[in-house]
Design an enzyme around this catalytic site. Structure first.
Site, mmCIF file in Angstrom:
data_model
loop_
_atom_site.group_PDB
_atom_site.id
_atom_site.type_symbol
_atom_site.label_atom_id
_atom_site.label_comp_id
_atom_site.label_asym_id
_atom_site.label_seq_id
_atom_site.Cartn_x
_atom_site.Cartn_y
_atom_site.Cartn_z
ATOM 1 N N GLY A 136 -4.269 1.470 14.530
ATOM 2 C CA GLY A 136 -4.600 1.176 13.144
ATOM 3 C C GLY A 136 -4.315 2.355 12.246
ATOM 4 N N GLN A 137 -4.762 3.536 12.650
ATOM 5 C CA GLN A 137 -4.702 4.698 11.754
ATOM 6 C C GLN A 137 -3.408 5.494 11.937
ATOM 7 O OE1 GLN A 137 -8.729 6.506 10.868
ATOM 8 N NE2 GLN A 137 -9.062 5.884 12.979
ATOM 9 N N LYS B 188 0.839 -1.205 0.000
ATOM 10 C CA LYS B 188 0.000 0.000 0.000
ATOM 11 C C LYS B 188 0.876 1.257 0.000
ATOM 12 C CE LYS B 188 -2.420 -0.859 3.731
ATOM 13 N NZ LYS B 188 -2.025 -2.232 4.067
ATOM 14 N N MET C 198 -6.956 -4.447 16.927
ATOM 15 C CA MET C 198 -8.414 -4.442 16.926
ATOM 16 C C MET C 198 -9.067 -5.638 17.629
ATOM 17 S SD MET C 198 -9.032 -1.656 15.859
ATOM 18 C CE MET C 198 -7.557 -0.701 15.724
ATOM 19 N N CYS D 113 -11.658 2.359 16.940
ATOM 20 C CA CYS D 113 -10.482 1.484 16.889
ATOM 21 C C CYS D 113 -9.571 1.572 18.106
ATOM 22 C CB CYS D 113 -9.682 1.718 15.608
ATOM 23 S SG CYS D 113 -9.083 3.385 15.410
ATOM 24 N N MET D 114 -9.491 2.727 18.765
ATOM 25 C CA MET D 114 -8.486 2.874 19.812
ATOM 26 C C MET D 114 -9.023 3.221 21.194
ATOM 27 S SD MET D 114 -6.018 1.937 18.167
ATOM 28 C CE MET D 114 -5.060 1.882 19.664
HETATM 29 S S1 SF4 Z 1 2.735 2.786 7.226
HETATM 30 FE FE1 SF4 Z 1 1.568 0.892 7.077
HETATM 31 S S2 SF4 Z 1 0.550 1.014 5.098
HETATM 32 FE FE2 SF4 Z 1 2.225 2.479 5.064
HETATM 33 S S3 SF4 Z 1 3.969 1.382 4.185
HETATM 34 FE FE3 SF4 Z 1 4.104 1.204 6.403
HETATM 35 S S4 SF4 Z 1 3.108 -0.717 6.883
HETATM 36 FE FE4 SF4 Z 1 2.452 -0.130 4.815
#
Ligand code: SF4
Lengths: 78, 775
Positions: free
Chosen positions: B401-402, B91, B364, B180-181
């Site tokens: 997560g974010q 990503k 999560m 999430c947190m």
């Molecule tokens: S911050 Fe997360 S989504 Fe972005 S490169 Fe690193 S592991 Fe991948």
């Protein structure tokens, strides 16, 4: 003209040998992973028959443990 | 599009290659193809590399974006960033490709007679400000709300808080980090009195064992997982995966232990039982640094509107705690957790061995839990009982997560009860905010209003009549969207949505504001390890796209609060950060000055005397500890952390004769949250084009369901049709199905339940009862 992509997994400690062997074959493009024992392989051949022959050659490489097909396309010849 | 067969063939070759790379990314966490990365980068002297954090997850990898002629042409991992040391996941590597999406929101759209009309941004902002003002005049200030994000930048969160709490005087501000947190925050506050992990990612280089609790790091935190795998290969560190589903992480781990949903509470207690029973307690640590407490039980699940709960902590002693644990012998717990007593004892022996360093990771699975706060407390219990905390390679580590759930949501405090420092209920904290914001202290209300679920219930009831969402897509991400989508469609609420792309949430908006994407604005994020990361604007955004912070400021000015928002358009990021920093001055949370952040690839707070504090609460590393102490949990008045007595209680809804399966939801490596960005990145979309429902092969066979066959999954709230996935990405335990939530065309959150943890108010997206049938 078949274009296929594979993940080629080398035998333990033989990643470089696999890269070298694959690079020597016509129609093979090799993109090794930097930090894992796996190689992306893209093959491009003239027709289905040559594709089969090339695949056989690849499968005979000693340093190859496993060849996993990811995608396959067939494009018109130019 | 392709003017010759050979260019089409080159395109297909590229696609074939990217498909294989993406497939590799799904199999090998954190995989990198450096040669391809370099090759894909145009060989141009004009290329200008700018640093920043990745747009996507809470790992917070450093990226370098190559720009040429005002366009982002390449992304690579920042080798100077200690988080990722040059690595990126699939990503991260492809992130900027979404900017070029054809359906980008480039201009404001205002709904007129049921149609969206392109409108100059200034006019749209006038409408937003007028509507907000007139709603307050007619219905009071608690009739307006803002719902922001753990992906908002620090300045965006800060001005939203200042507008709502300081200028308007309402606590109707929430953010999606509640989803999430919130349990992590409540866990930290109840155990330590201070939010965010005590350790840092460098723990990975020192730990002997990594125990992951309900956490598929290989897909969700891939770069960190690749760092763990490196330690496994190089030093023989061990990874133990404790989960309800066999995932990519399980197969890459040394051991995978599966448990029945919700029984993690019991297993954690059983581990504590073993630690005590085998004499593995670090007595001097516990005596010096810990208290014992218990709270209320049978709290309910918050499924009814206006549910409220307040815990009543009560001190207990070690003996009482020990007696309580008698209900949690490994043998008793094995009966309902489906974890063998042997495996429970094995886990306990890892925590109990004084010569082994252990890091626990979770995200999560533990947080999105109707007893999420308790689960966080229980993981801390194991580390506190054994004294394995706040030392390199030893500690509990709650992952986010974010990308700025920590930096923005938690530190700036974009929750109803929060302020940039502390909480609205605390007079001292309100006075500090009032002073820095230059507003009368009385204006900041002392009572929290709506947490996220209750905020959308209030929209449904008609109590909230204006809501502005930024950087989030609640109509895909909320639980029980089957209720909240019709709620947001009601005429009783005026909806403003600020976003980069159209989403199901913008589909119900009265005004859509065109937001700048990540690198089209400057900003700051804060990742999981307390690292604050700054970036400068790198490229111009299209059309009238504008940073969310600036749109908030423009609305504030139009509402008559201009004197409180004296920032300039060019330098507002810098000006806001410098104002915000005042909140955290001191050794416990001091933040690095902007000049430092501009130079470094992120800096960990507390930043004291020019140095980051990597391990908090340990006097060896943390200058905020009391002089002469070894450990000092200074978040609590007496410097002691709390070991909590928290029982096992069942889930809000469990499978029964009518709805016989557990439903678990989550993410996949290719997509970020609701997919609004990653589904517009062709290679990621192609790699994972649609959601699916995963079955255990025995269940599929019993139901006569074949792979790829369409299946209808229904709960008491709604249903959704998806193709079956058998023996592919993940393997749920028997009696459980798993569905990723990234696909807006397959709305699994129509099916989920809006039950939440009564303490943190975080919903449980991991457990509800469903039935499945051929569609
Ligand atoms: S911050 Fe997360 S989504 Fe972005 S490169 Fe690193 S592991 Fe991948």
């Amino acid at each position: 003209m078949p274009i296929k992509s594979y993940l080629a997994h080398p035998k333990k400690g033989e990643k470089q040998a696999l890269i070298n062997a694959l690079s020597e074959l016509n129609g093979c493009e090799v993109i090794p992973a930097t930090n894992q024992d796996v190689v992306v392989l893209v093959t491009e051949t003239l027709d289905d028959a040559s594709d089969v022959i090339l695949k056989e050659k690849i499968e005979h490489i000693n340093s190859l443990k496993l060849l996993a097909l990811v995608s396959g396309f067939n494009t018109p010849q130019n | 599009m392709y003017n010759s067969i050979s260019s089409r063939r080159n395109f297909i070759k590229k696609m074939a290659q990217l498909s294989a790379m993406t497939a590799a990314a799904a199999m090998f966490p954190g995989i990198i193809f450096a040669s391809e990365q370099e090759e894909g980068i145009p060989n141009s002297a004009n290329l200008d590399w700018k640093k920043g954090p990745c747009r996507f997850c809470g790992v917070g990898c450093g990226i370098l974006v190559g720009t040429e002629n005002g366009k982002a042409v390449a992304v690579k991992g920042d080798p100077n960033c200690s988080v990722n040391k040059g690595l990126l996941c699939v990503k991260g590597y492809h992130q900027t490709m979404c900017i070029q999406s054809k359906d980008r929101l480039t201009h404001a759209l205002v709904k007129k007679n049921g149609r969206y009309v392109k409108t100059p941004l200034n006019e749209a902002l006038d409408i937003v400000a007028d509507k907000m003002k007139s709603t307050i005049e007619a219905h009071g200030k608690d009739a307006v709300a803002m719902y922001t994000s753990g992906q908002s930048t620090i300045p965006e969160g800060y001005v939203a808080s200042k507008l709502m709490k300081g200028a308007i005087g309402t606590n109707n501000l929430e953010c999606n980090a509640r989803l999430c947190m919130a349990s992590a925050v409540a866990g930290f506050l109840t155990t330590f009195g201070a939010d965010e992990p005590m350790g840092c990612y460098e723990d990975i280089d020192h730990a002997d064992y990594f125990i992951t609790w309900g956490n598929n790091m290989a897909e969700m935190h891939p770069v960190l997982f690749s760092r763990m795998l490196e330690q496994k290969t190089n030093r023989g560190a061990k990874i133990i995966d404790f989960a309800t589903r066999t995932s990519r992480s399980s197969t890459a781990s040394d051991k995978s232990i599966l448990f029945e949903p919700q029984t993690d509470l019991a297993v954690a207690n059983a581990i504590c039982y073993e630690i005590i029973n085998n004499g593995w307690v670090n007595k001097s640590f516990v005596e010096k640094h810990c208290n014992f407490s218990k709270g209320l039980t049978n709290m309910g699940y918050g499924t009814e509107d206006k549910y409220s709960f307040k815990d009543k902590p009560e001190k207990i002693d070690f003996e009482a705690f020990k007696t309580f644990l008698n209900d949690y012998t490994p043998e008793k717990v094995a009966k309902y957790s489906k974890v063998s007593a042997k495996d429970i004892k094995y886990l306990a022996s890892i925590y109990g061995d004084p010569n082994k360093k252990v890091v626990s990771y979770w995200c999560m699975g533990v947080n999105q839990h109707t007893r999420g706060t308790w689960m966080n407390n229980l993981i801390y219990n194991m580390h506190l009982l054994t004294g394995k905390i706040s030392q390199p390679g030893n500690g509990p580590f709650s992952l986010t997560g974010q990308p700025s759930a920590c930096g923005t949501a938690r530190e700036v405090g974009t929750f109803t009860h929060k302020l940039p420092k502390g909480v609205v209920m605390n007079e001292k904290h309100r006075r500090l905010a009032a002073k820095i914001w230059k507003v009368p202290y009385e204006r900041i209300p002392s009572k929290p209003t709506y947490h996220t679920t209750e905020m959308f219930r209030a929209v449904d009831r008609g109590d909230i009549k204006f809501i502005w969402t930024q950087v989030t897509n609640p109509l895909v991400s909320l639980p029980k969207t089957s209720r909240y989508r019709p709620a947001m469609e009601k005429d009783s609420c005026f909806v403003v949505v600020s976003d980069v792309f159209p989403t199901p949430t913008s589909d119900v908006a009265d005004v859509i504001l065109p937001a700048s994407w990540h690198i089209e604005k400057g900003g700051l994020y804060g990742n999981s390890e307390r690292r604050t990361q700054h970036w400068d604007k790198m490229v111009e955004g299209p059309g009238e796209t504008t940073p969310d912070a600036w749109m908030t400021i423009e609305v504030a000015k139009r509402m008559g609060y201009g004197d409180l928002f004296p920032y300039s358009e060019e330098n507002h990021v810098e000006e806001i950060y410098n104002e915000y920093r005042q909140f955290h001055e001191g050794a416990k949370h001091g933040m690095a000055p902007l000049e430092v952040l501009k130079k470094e690839s992120g800096v960990i707070w507390p930043y004291v005397d020019g140095k980051s504090t990597q391990w908090r609460f340990n006097a060896k590393y943390d200058p905020a500890c009391k002089e002469g102490s070894d450990f000092d949990f200074y978040g609590k008045p007496d410097g002691k952390a709390v070991i909590w007595q928290r029982p096992y209680e069942p889930a809000a809804e469990a499978p029964d004769a009518e709805y016989p399966f557990w439903l678990n939801t989550g993410r996949v490596i290719e997509h970020w949250h609701t997919g609004s960005m990653t589904r517009r990145i062709p290679v990621l979309h192609k790699a994972m084009p649609e959601a699916y429902i995963e079955f255990h092969p025995d269940d599929a066979k019993a139901l006569g369901i074949r792979d790829n066959e369409n299946v209808k999954v229904s709960s008491r709230r709604g249903s959704c049709v998806l193709p079956a996935s058998i023996n592919k990405r993940g393997l749920p335990t028997r009696g459980q199905v798993f569905v990723p939530f990234f696909d807006e065309n397959m709305m699994i959150n129509d099916v989920t339940l809006d039950a939440f943890c009564p303490i943190s108010k975080e919903p449980d997206f991991k457990k509800c009862a469903v039935k499945v049938e051929k569609a």
